[in-house]
Structures are given as C-alpha cells and as structure tokens.
Design a protein around this motif. Structure first.
Motif, PDB file in Angstrom:
ATOM      1  N   THR A 135       0.841  -1.199   0.000  1.00 36.32           N
ATOM      2  CA  THR A 135       0.000   0.000   0.000  1.00 36.32           C
ATOM      3  C   THR A 135       0.876   1.250   0.000  1.00 36.32           C
ATOM      4  O   THR A 135       2.057   1.192   0.363  1.00 36.32           O
ATOM      5  N   GLY A 136       0.290   2.325  -0.415  1.00 36.41           N
ATOM      6  CA  GLY A 136       0.963   3.618  -0.398  1.00 36.41           C
ATOM      7  C   GLY A 136      -0.079   4.706  -0.385  1.00 36.41           C
ATOM      8  O   GLY A 136      -1.270   4.450  -0.135  1.00 36.41           O
ATOM      9  N   SER A 137       0.352   5.907  -0.653  1.00 37.79           N
ATOM     10  CA  SER A 137      -0.547   7.059  -0.676  1.00 37.79           C
ATOM     11  C   SER A 137      -0.447   7.755  -2.022  1.00 37.79           C
ATOM     12  O   SER A 137       0.482   7.517  -2.793  1.00 37.79           O
ATOM     13  N   GLY A 138      -1.404   8.605  -2.295  1.00 39.04           N
ATOM     14  CA  GLY A 138      -1.399   9.410  -3.504  1.00 39.04           C
ATOM     15  C   GLY A 138      -2.326  10.591  -3.306  1.00 39.04           C
ATOM     16  O   GLY A 138      -3.031  10.666  -2.287  1.00 39.04           O
ATOM     17  N   PHE A 139      -2.330  11.513  -4.261  1.00 42.07           N
ATOM     18  CA  PHE A 139      -3.270  12.634  -4.136  1.00 42.07           C
ATOM     19  C   PHE A 139      -3.709  13.103  -5.509  1.00 42.07           C
ATOM     20  O   PHE A 139      -2.998  12.952  -6.510  1.00 42.07           O
ATOM     21  N   CYS A 140      -4.915  13.663  -5.542  1.00 38.66           N
ATOM     22  CA  CYS A 140      -5.514  14.123  -6.791  1.00 38.66           C
ATOM     23  C   CYS A 140      -4.762  15.359  -7.282  1.00 38.66           C
ATOM     24  O   CYS A 140      -4.750  16.395  -6.607  1.00 38.66           O
ATOM     25  N   ILE A 141      -4.152  15.232  -8.452  1.00 38.23           N
ATOM     26  CA  ILE A 141      -3.342  16.316  -8.997  1.00 38.23           C
ATOM     27  C   ILE A 141      -4.073  17.031 -10.132  1.00 38.23           C
ATOM     28  O   ILE A 141      -3.787  18.181 -10.440  1.00 38.23           O
ATOM     29  N   ASN A 142      -5.053  16.326 -10.763  1.00 38.79           N
ATOM     30  CA  ASN A 142      -5.801  16.923 -11.873  1.00 38.79           C
ATOM     31  C   ASN A 142      -7.147  16.217 -11.965  1.00 38.79           C
ATOM     32  O   ASN A 142      -7.258  15.140 -12.548  1.00 38.79           O
ATOM     33  N   THR A 143      -8.186  16.821 -11.382  1.00 39.09           N
ATOM     34  CA  THR A 143      -9.495  16.179 -11.352  1.00 39.09           C
ATOM     35  C   THR A 143     -10.146  16.149 -12.735  1.00 39.09           C
ATOM     36  O   THR A 143     -10.889  15.216 -13.041  1.00 39.09           O
ATOM     37  N   SER A 144      -9.885  17.143 -13.584  1.00 39.89           N
ATOM     38  CA  SER A 144     -10.508  17.160 -14.910  1.00 39.89           C
ATOM     39  C   SER A 144     -10.009  16.003 -15.770  1.00 39.89           C
ATOM     40  O   SER A 144     -10.743  15.471 -16.598  1.00 39.89           O
ATOM     41  N   ARG A 145      -8.753  15.594 -15.560  1.00 37.40           N
ATOM     42  CA  ARG A 145      -8.200  14.452 -16.300  1.00 37.40           C
ATOM     43  C   ARG A 145      -8.210  13.166 -15.468  1.00 37.40           C
ATOM     44  O   ARG A 145      -7.669  12.155 -15.887  1.00 37.40           O
ATOM     45  N   ARG A 146      -8.786  13.256 -14.275  1.00 41.56           N
ATOM     46  CA  ARG A 146      -8.942  12.099 -13.393  1.00 41.56           C
ATOM     47  C   ARG A 146      -7.592  11.466 -13.049  1.00 41.56           C
ATOM     48  O   ARG A 146      -7.425  10.250 -13.107  1.00 41.56           O
TER      49      ARG A 146
END
Length: 496
Positions: free
Chosen positions: A44-55
C-alpha cells in the motif's frame, strides 16, 4: 482569529479528502531466472488528486512499480476503484495514475485538485505530511519543519546515479506514507513524501514541487521524463599542490578536476577531456569541491544545474586547460549516459537472457548482481570494477554466465562460477544479442567453445547441444531460449 483558524481547518479538511490510499499487487522480475516472474506480493501507499478534470492521481514510482493491479480508495470511503499507471519514472520516483470510474470522482463530497507549489520552502518552514502509513487504516497527519535542502539519487543505487533536489523534513514519513503530499501552511503541496532514513522515526525525505513539475511537463509532452547527466566525474582540488600543478591561481577556491569523461556523453561530444578543470556552468562558478551557490548561504552540488535540464538543452561550460580559460557549448543528449553496467530496473536495466546448451547467459547489470550476491561488497572484484566503466559504443555489454542448467551436454560444468564471457568460437563477444546471432549463424565446427575470464574454458559438443536444446528448455520449464528483446528482427534462419 477564531474565524481564521476555522477557515484554515476547513481548507485542510478539503485537502485531506483529495489524499487517497493506493493498493497494489505487484510481481517483480526474477533476475537470476529471467524467464520467470517472482511471486506476487501486496503493498500500500498514498497518492493525491493532482488533476481532477483528467482524473489523475500522483504517487511514487516505487509504490506502483511492477504492478499487475492498482486500486485506490478515497478518504472516508470503503470502495476501492481500479487505476491505470499512465506514466512512471524511477529516476524521480514519481508515477501518474488515471482513475476512470465516475463514482470515484462524483461521490460527495466533491474532490478537488491539490495545488502544487514549485517554490522550495525555507529552512525551518512548517510542513504537514498527509498519507496512510502502516499501523492503521485511517489517514494520518504529522507536523514538522524543513530541516535541510540537498541533492539525492532517488534510486539509492549502491553504484551511484543522477541526483535531484530533495527536502529533508523532521515530520514522520513511514511505510505507506510514500506518495502522499507534503503541505505548507496554506495547504499547497510543496512536495511528495517518498522515503526516510532507516531506523529513524523523524528524518524523512520529500520530492520538491519543482521536480514534480519537471515530471508532469514530461508527461504532458508524451515523453517519459529522464534525468540528464553531464557525463563527467569530478575530483576536488583542495590540495594546494594539485592546484599549483594545474596552474590555478593561488588563493582561488574555484574549479574541480575532471577525472573521467564518458565516451558517449554530451561532455565528450563537446570536447571536454579528463584533466580539465571545470570552472563554471552557464557562468555559475564551481567551488573546489564541485558545489555551487544555491540561496542565501546554502550550497549544493553542481549536478543541480544539469539534472533539471531536458534532452536538447544546451549550456556553456567554462574550463581551465593548459593554463588558459576555454569555453565550450554543450548540448544534452539522451539520458542517462550509457553505462557499461545498467543500474536500475525500469530505467536502463532489462531482464534479458540466452540459453545455449543449458548455459544461461545474461548481460551484467546491478539488479542481477544484487539478486546473485545480495550486496555489492560480495561481488567478485573483476565484476565490481565494471560498475563504474562506460560504454565505448551503444551496443556494448558485459555478458556473464549466470547459471548452468545441468544436462548431459554440459556435464563437468554444473558448478561453474559466474564470470564474464570473453569469446565464443574465437570471436570477441560484445553483447548478448551478438552472441545469439553468432550461435544462430551456425558453423561446421564440431565444438562450441566459450572462453571466460580468468582463462576458464567451456567446450560443448555442438551436435549434442542442438539435439538436446529443446529437451533442456522443456525440462526446466523455459518457454523460449531467449528473452523477447533479443528476438526482435529475427534473421530468416535459426538453429535455436
């Protein structure tokens, strides 16, 4: 004051919603038996939304490296949604994911992109790390300060590699935090958490926003971002006698000695030579230890000026040669500089193999060495020395005997040591592909003769080798006698 504090709290809550947990099933190459994959494992790891329009979701390359399945889960939700790896770069340890599912993005509350800052925070600036470290299922927030700015090889290669800017923080970064954002006081991401010092609870490292932007610009141009390298090794010139010998001005602290130049590098193409003194890059002076001014009273390695450039960029290099100053124009070519021994899986090393009479040959690479010997210090001295050599021509490789698959044709060689193959049937071996081509071409010779390092010799009966070839592969469960990269552009006839 209370209203301001409440507003900031709400902003940080909104940011946390855009931090996701990444679930991965992966299968790594088996470097000692390259026709196989290692057993699957989960992480497991982490991530974050960097561009919601491009998902799109940003995470670390090491989180999703060798992934066979990736899923992501939103903060406060239970469902896990499939994700696809769009682009990955192990040199900057970043990967971009796409999450196609409408439900992931549309389920309330709405997700927002976390804003990225390219500004490197000052020392002692407050930061928050947000992610999903091991030890629990819920999101975790830790607080700390920026404690150092430096350069680091993100691949942690024991043989060294291209270095990029890195931030050291004293906020806890633990397994599972990797890929999560590191936020400043305004809620902007100043970087991505990616590792910590082993056995330390509160010394972690962060990929700065400027490096993230470098990666994202490469993705936007449909190009896998790769770090550039000048192709030189530098030696400090602290010795007064050395500086006098090279004709450097007494009392000056400028200039580092070029001790080696890679033949296929941009530096070699521009005429830089071993023995030159590197004085400056684009008028930025190098000190005697190869460092340059960074900001305020901080200093940083000269490679900061190079690794942030892209292929095709050019800059001026100021040299001291034969008691006079000289300027050369240097254009960066494809990176990394071709090394004789590839160092990193997914960057320059590929699991490749060829089976001949049960003898398994592979190109020498650092991943193979570590799989075979576990530590560089345990590697035989002759192979260890090649880690720091450069290619003389693009196709050059060190071909080694990895193992012997015991069979009647190779009786007497079952316990042969791993060593370099020098010649095959009297011809110098320069690459694994060339060895395969020579074997496929065939000859009327009765024997196949392999001359190894240390004057060791393997001789096989040629007719028996070809007669038993298919049986040996079948006995050891090997589908093909060579890896796909060697079978490109097949010649019209084959004995294998």
């Amino acid at each position: 004051m209370a209203a301001s504090s409440s507003s900031r709290h709400q902003e940080l809550v909104s940011v946390r919603r855009s931090v996701v947990k990444v679930f991965v099933r992966s299968s790594q190459p088996n470097w000692t038996s390259p026709w196989q994959q290692r057993p699957q494992r989960s992480g497991t790891g982490s991530g974050f939304c960097i561009n919601t329009s491009r998902r799109q979701v940003l995470t670390n390359a090491h989180v999703v490296g060798d992934a066979v399945m990736v899923r992501v889960r939103r903060y406060g939700h239970a469902a896990r949604y499939p994700a696809k790896v769009l682009c990955i770069s192990h040199q900057v340890d970043l990967a971009l994911l796409e999450v196609p599912a409408d439900a992931f993005w549309e389920a309330p509350p709405a997700l927002s992109s976390i804003e990225l800052s390219e500004e490197v925070p000052n020392l002692d600036s407050d930061v928050l790390t947000v992610g999903y470290p091991m030890g629990g299922e819920n999101i975790c927030v830790t607080r700390g300060v920026v404690s150092r700015i430096d350069l680091m090889d993100y691949t942690f290669s024991p043989a060294g590699g291209e270095r990029q800017l890195v931030m050291q923080v004293d906020a806890a970064i633990n397994p599972g935090n990797s890929g999560g954002p590191v936020l400043d006081a305004t809620g902007k991401a100043v970087g991505v958490a990616f590792t910590k010092i082993q056995n330390s609870a509160n010394i972690g490292y962060v990929i700065p926003g400027s490096v993230v932007r470098f990666f994202l610009r490469g993705v936007a141009t449909c190009r896998s971002p790769r770090l550039c390298d000048l192709g030189v090794r530098l030696q400090n010139t602290r010795s007064v006698a050395l500086r006098q010998h090279r004709g450097l001005e007494p009392g000056s602290e400028t200039g580092a000695l070029v001790s080696d130049v890679a033949p296929l590098s941009a530096a070699a193409a521009a005429g830089v030579k071993a023995g030159d003194i590197l004085l400056a890059i684009d008028d930025v002076p190098l000190a005697e230890d190869g460092s340059i001014p960074f900001r305020d009273a901080e200093r940083i390695g000269y490679d900061f000026l190079v690794s942030r450039r892209v292929v095709g960029d050019s800059f001026r290099v100021t040299l001291w040669r034969s008691d006079e100053e000289k300027e050369v124009e240097l254009q960066l070519s494809a990176s990394p500089v071709p090394r004789l021994v590839p160092r990193k899986a997914g960057v320059d090393a590929v699991p490749s193999y060829l089976v001949l009479g049960g003898l398994v040959f592979v190109p020498l690479s650092l991943p193979w060495l570590l799989a075979r010997y576990s530590e560089v210090r345990k590697v035989p001295a002759d192979l260890q020395a090649k880690l720091f050599d450069h290619k003389e021509h693009p196709e050059e490789e060190v071909v080694v005997l990895s193992k012997v698959l015991a069979a009647e044709v190779n009786y007497g060689y079952e316990d042969f040591p791993s060593c370099q193959l020098l010649t095959f049937n009297g011809m110098k071996v320069q690459s694994l592909r060339q060895l395969r081509q020579m074997a496929m071409a065939g000859s009327e010779e009765r024997f196949l003769r392999f001359v190894m390092s240390f004057h060791l010799e393997i001789v096989l009966d040629a007719e028996l080798c070809w007669e038993t070839h298919a049986n040996i592969l079948d006995q050891y469960g090997i589908k093909e006698d060579s890896s796909p990269d060697l079978r490109d552009a097949e010649p019209p006839a084959s004995r294998l």
